[in-house]
Design a protein around this motif. Structure first.
Motif, PDB file in Angstrom:
ATOM      1  N   THR A 322       0.812  -1.220   0.000  1.00  0.00           N
ATOM      2  CA  THR A 322       0.000   0.000   0.000  1.00  0.00           C
ATOM      3  C   THR A 322       0.845   1.270   0.000  1.00  0.00           C
ATOM      4  O   THR A 322       0.354   2.340   0.341  1.00  0.00           O
ATOM      5  CB  THR A 322      -0.937   0.016   1.229  1.00  0.00           C
ATOM      6  OG1 THR A 322      -0.148  -0.020   2.428  1.00  0.00           O
ATOM      7  CG2 THR A 322      -1.886  -1.154   1.191  1.00  0.00           C
ATOM      8  N   ILE A 330      -2.965  -1.463  -6.956  1.00  0.00           N
ATOM      9  CA  ILE A 330      -4.141  -1.559  -6.089  1.00  0.00           C
ATOM     10  C   ILE A 330      -5.413  -1.473  -6.921  1.00  0.00           C
ATOM     11  O   ILE A 330      -6.379  -2.211  -6.697  1.00  0.00           O
ATOM     12  CB  ILE A 330      -4.087  -0.460  -5.012  1.00  0.00           C
ATOM     13  CG1 ILE A 330      -2.925  -0.739  -4.049  1.00  0.00           C
ATOM     14  CG2 ILE A 330      -5.397  -0.382  -4.253  1.00  0.00           C
ATOM     15  CD1 ILE A 330      -2.676   0.372  -3.042  1.00  0.00           C
ATOM     16  N   PRO A 358      -2.867  -5.947   3.985  1.00  0.00           N
ATOM     17  CA  PRO A 358      -2.033  -4.874   3.445  1.00  0.00           C
ATOM     18  C   PRO A 358      -0.660  -4.872   4.115  1.00  0.00           C
ATOM     19  O   PRO A 358      -0.480  -5.417   5.207  1.00  0.00           O
ATOM     20  CB  PRO A 358      -2.822  -3.618   3.818  1.00  0.00           C
ATOM     21  CG  PRO A 358      -3.540  -3.993   5.075  1.00  0.00           C
ATOM     22  CD  PRO A 358      -3.829  -5.472   4.993  1.00  0.00           C
ATOM     23  N   ILE A 383      -8.757   0.788   0.667  1.00  0.00           N
ATOM     24  CA  ILE A 383      -7.296   0.792   0.619  1.00  0.00           C
ATOM     25  C   ILE A 383      -6.819   1.731  -0.489  1.00  0.00           C
ATOM     26  O   ILE A 383      -7.301   1.662  -1.626  1.00  0.00           O
ATOM     27  CB  ILE A 383      -6.754  -0.630   0.396  1.00  0.00           C
ATOM     28  CG1 ILE A 383      -6.982  -1.464   1.652  1.00  0.00           C
ATOM     29  CG2 ILE A 383      -5.276  -0.604   0.052  1.00  0.00           C
ATOM     30  CD1 ILE A 383      -6.468  -2.881   1.549  1.00  0.00           C
TER      31      ILE A 383
END
Length: 887
Positions: A322, A330, A358, A383
């Motif tokens: 992330t 993502i 994550p 996210i």
């Protein structure tokens, strides 16, 4: 009334017909290997799997499949009940039962292990021995409660282990007690009911047996109506006048009164009451069906289906980097997840479990698990790529967390553009992928040779991605390098991989300059795809007829080619031509080639050590073979089914080939021998110690013939590893409580040479753990034992799982690959209401069918026996119809 006299129109969905079809050569001994000692017996494995099949059939009858006609009872009358047939009838032809059968295997092996594990094999409470009937019932209810709590927490592996332990005790009650000798023809009404007291128990001063000097002791029980069970061994010692368990390995049976009362097998040498073995097996099977039905009632149909993986679909598990540079990756993960959720919602291939972990630097997690696709999508959608931006990252820590929460035999997809900061975990994660049988695919948007781009704290080696390569190799996955502009297209392999494809073996297993790769296509394969990536200049594919197709995009004579940068996918036209195919690749470096196809014909496997010198001979299951040990390979072929024309030959596998990994050199081949009825697809091979003398990875390939005598070739989805030592970690039966101190035991044994090892431990979450064993020196055939103490803090979350790992690493003077042992334990808080407790109006276990209608049960034999003349009886207020002719 005979079953034949009942019109099928009267058998509504609330009137259940359970087909109990036991194999003709299948005990209360642990598993199929036990049949060598007592042929014709019914094993714990048989009882467990047949009970699960019956309750699964009940579920299918009561819940018609969406978009398909409901199952018909007449289609199953007088036939062998097989998982493949159930899945084909319910989900449709071609939907595999692999995961269901693997889940049943987990329960069955946990059941059998109760006779072998040092923490359970000699505990009378866990086997209803030594008149410990009340204590045994308490432990049985506790194990069922743990299974239920673990299943509700989506910890299905742990739930299956505790369910196996509970079923072992439940089944042992009917073999080790005198319930059958008392003339009872129904399961005990209170065993599954913790709030009901067991009545009419023999007391310490009540004599129960007379002396018997023969192997067969049909009349040694004294004339009384009290419930008793036999004593085994010397702990606890047998009081005067009490019955022994009996059999050649029971030392208490030589003390008056001699003999015993166990009904474990058909052999008088092991079971003095062998003549009652089948009667005990009937009651144990009915009781096991009650236990499965109780769990179904408490979990609901969806929860019960997840517990036993009653679905052809796999799980969806993402590990996502992330950091700030990961926006495209993502988004690609979100697009693929959304596509999978929307396309498969309500279908048999809808994922049954979702996992999301994550990571960045320095953190990773938390893990998010759910069975609800909307919750998963909402969590994934929150996210975003924020912060970080420098390399490396905590990727392997996040992957380890995902492995601990992803169901076995699942695919895990890792999206990242960075190398791992925690490469020290590589070997442990490799071992965990093999223990969980999960395949890991890394989608890396970074060229391993590129040294500019992401911000870095230091100059990084071009070999920094090797930990990913090692994990992918160990798990049967792959590492795919691509670029941001192609990641959304390349990520489409997520959906393709979830189609439950098999990987076809290549000869040689990797590209060799100037030499084509060879693979074989049989008539049972469809949707054959070829994936080629890395620095490829050109390639061609040739079918058995000599027709070739190059790397040009679009339609070709053999299939459709798509290219995304240095990543090609070729989807062959269906049906593909059978025979030998070739692939020729010209490239710089080492290109990667993978051929996959869809098929229902595949196999499951596990290893075991024959245990022939104890009271319960059988096969002690191992995750991986150990160097120097005589090891058995047990294979279960899936997709055989029984729905074929009479006289048609059945596909079969004749031998197994072991190849070194990654070089592909053949280590040896061993014949496979059928074990039990052929329709069950059980095969065994004895792997001699010389074949497993070298520690390291190897692949398993099965060779055989289809119905027309043409070659069949299947490979295990991931390599196996010969371990240098046997490392076992065990906890006391039962659960952990907040504020408690739990003892664990560790065993290390060497069978192949001198070993000088360091032992390290780790716990997740980080609870205090102490050990009295940190280093061991072993000569061949020596064993060391150690004790560990796990401190569970008062703050431990109830109904949570604790993972303990022990690692044995060779010291400088003894450089051997690390060996790992994993143990999962459940923290069980005080229950405000017992999850197994019956409603106030109930006097016994609630079966899954809660209507007042009758339940119909028929008995048959797995070899194809028909239902015979029935008799009537009741179990827990539920009407049963039993046919006894085949017994």
């Amino acid at each position: 009334m005979l079953l034949a006299d009942v019109p099928l129109s009267r058998l509504s969905l609330s009137v259940l017909l359970l087909l109990l079809l036991l194999p003709p050569t299948s005990s209360f001994f642990p598993n199929v290997w036990s049949l060598l000692a007592a042929p014709g017996s019914v094993t714990h494995q048989d009882l467990t799997e047949e009970a699960a099949l019956n309750v699964t059939l009940q579920l299918f009858l009561e819940q018609p499949p969406p978009g398909r006609p409901p199952l018909r009872l007449e289609d199953f009358l007088g036939r062998t009940l097989l998982a493949d047939d159930l899945f084909a009838a319910y989900f449709g032809p071609g939907f595999p039962s692999r995961r269901f059968r693997a889940a049943l295997g987990e329960v069955s092996r946990a059941n059998a292990a109760q006779d072998f594990l040092p923490t359970s094999r000699n505990d009378p409470d866990l086997h209803f021995d030594a008149e410990r009937l009340g204590q045994g019932r308490t432990r049985l209810a506790g194990a069922l409660r743990e299974a239920l709590v673990a299943a509700r927490a989506l910890e299905h592996t742990l739930a299956r282990q505790r369910l196996g332990a509970a079923l072992h005790a439940l089944q042992d009650f009917y073999s080790h007690s005198n319930w059958v000798e008392l003339g009872q023809q129904q399961p005990h009404p209170h065993l599954l009911w913790p709030r009901q007291e067991l009545q009419s128990l023999a007391q310490v001063g009540d004599p129960t047996c007379s002396d018997c000097e023969e192997l067969s002791c049909s009349g040694n029980l004294l004339g009384f109506t009290l419930l008793t069970s036999g004593y085994f061994g010397t702990h606890p010692s047998k009081p005067p006048g009490k019955c022994s368990h009996g059999g050649r390995f029971d030392r208490s049976s030589s003390q008056p009164p001699r003999g015993g009362i166990n009904k474990d097998s058909t052999s008088p040498g092991f079971s003095p009451h062998h003549m009652l073995h089948l009667q005990a097996a009937k009651l144990a099977l009915l009781a096991s069906i009650q236990a499965f039905s109780l769990l179904r009632n408490r979990l609901g149909d969806k929860g019960f289906s997840r517990l036993l993986d009653i679905s052809p679909a796999s799980s969806l598990s993402f590990v996502l980097d992330t950091t700030g540079s990961m926006g495209e990756e993502i988004n690609a993960a979100k697009i693929q997840a959304r596509h999978i959720v929307e396309r498969r919602r309500g279908s048999p291939m809808e994922p049954v479990h979702y996992v999301l972990v994550p990571f960045h630097d320095p953190g990773f997690g938390p893990v998010f698990t759910t069975s609800d696709p909307d919750s998963f999508w909402q969590q994934l959608n929150e996210i975003h790529a924020l912060g970080g931006g420098d390399e490396p990252e905590m990727c392997l820590s996040a992957l380890e967390l995902a492995l601990l929460h992803t169901p076995p035999r699942s695919d895990i997809f890792v999206f990242t553009d960075a190398s791992p900061k925690d490469a020290i975990l590589t070997n442990r994660v490799e071992s965990l992928t093999q223990e969980r049988r999960c395949r890991v695919t890394f989608l890396v948007t970074e060229d391993p040779s590129r040294l500019q781009g992401r911000a870095r704290r230091e100059v990084l080696s071009p070999l920094r991605f090797e930990p990913y390569e090692a994990v992918a190799l160990a798990s049967g996955g792959e590492v795919i390098f691509t670029k941001d502009q192609h990641i959304q297209d390349v990520a489409a392999i997520v959906g393709d991989s979830m189609a439950d494809l098999v990987t076809l073996p290549l000869e040689p297993p990797a590209v060799v300059s100037g030499r084509p790769l060879v693979f074989r296509v049989d008539a049972l394969l469809q949707r054959v795809t070829v994936r080629i990536h890395r620095e490829v200049s050109s390639f061609w594919i040739r079918n058995p007829a000599g027709v070739s197709q190059g790397q040009e995009e679009g339609e070709g004579p053999l299939g459709h080619t798509r290219r995304f940068g240095q990543f090609w996918i070729v989807t062959m036209h269906d049906p593909p031509q059978t025979g030998t195919w070739q692939i020729q690749v010209t490239a710089e470096g080492t290109p990667r080639v993978r051929v996959q196809a869809q098929t229902s014909l595949d196999f499951l496997f596990y290893f075991g050590i024959p245990m022939e010198d104890g009271p319960h001979p059988g096969l002690y299951p191992l995750t991986q073979p150990v160097a120097g040990l005589q090891t058995q390979l047990l294979v279960e072929v899936t997709g055989l089914g029984s729905r074929r024309k009479p006289g048609d030959p059945r596909p079969h596998f004749s031998h197994v080939v072991l190849r070194g990994v990654p070089e592909g050199a053949e280590r040896g081949r061993v014949p496979l021998e059928p074990t039990g009825p052929r329709e069950r697809g059980l095969l065994a091979a004895s792997l001699p110690p010389a074949l497993l003398s070298t520690a390291g990875p190897f692949s398993l390939e099965l060779i055989g013939q289809d119905r027309e005598g043409r070659r069949l070739h299947r490979a295990a989805p991931q390599p196996c590893t010969v371990l240098p030592v046997l490392l076992e970690l065990a906890g006391s039966p039962g659960f952990l409580a907040p504020g408690s101190r739990a003892p664990l035991s560790v065993r290390v044994a060497s069978f192949s040479g001198h070993q000088d090892l360091d032992l390290r431990t780790s716990v997740s979450p980080s609870f205090p753990l102490t050990s009295n064993l940190s280093r061991v020196r072993l000569e061949p055939n020596e064993t060391a034992w150690g004790r560990l103490w796990l401190e569970v803090p008062d703050s431990a979350a109830p109904d949570s799982v604790v993972s303990v790992t022990v690692t044995a690493t060779g010291r400088e003077a003894s450089p051997v690959p690390p060996t790992h042992a994993f143990l999962r334990l459940l923290v069980l808080g005080p229950a405000q209401q017992d999850p197994l407790a019956a409603p106030a109006h109930s006097s016994g276990p609630i079966l899954a069918s809660t209507s007042p209608a009758s339940t119909w049960v028929t008995w048959g034999r797995a070899g194809g026996g028909r239902v015979g003349n029935p008799w009537w009886g009741t179990v827990g207020g539920v009407l049963l119809l039993l046919g006894l002719a085949s017994w």
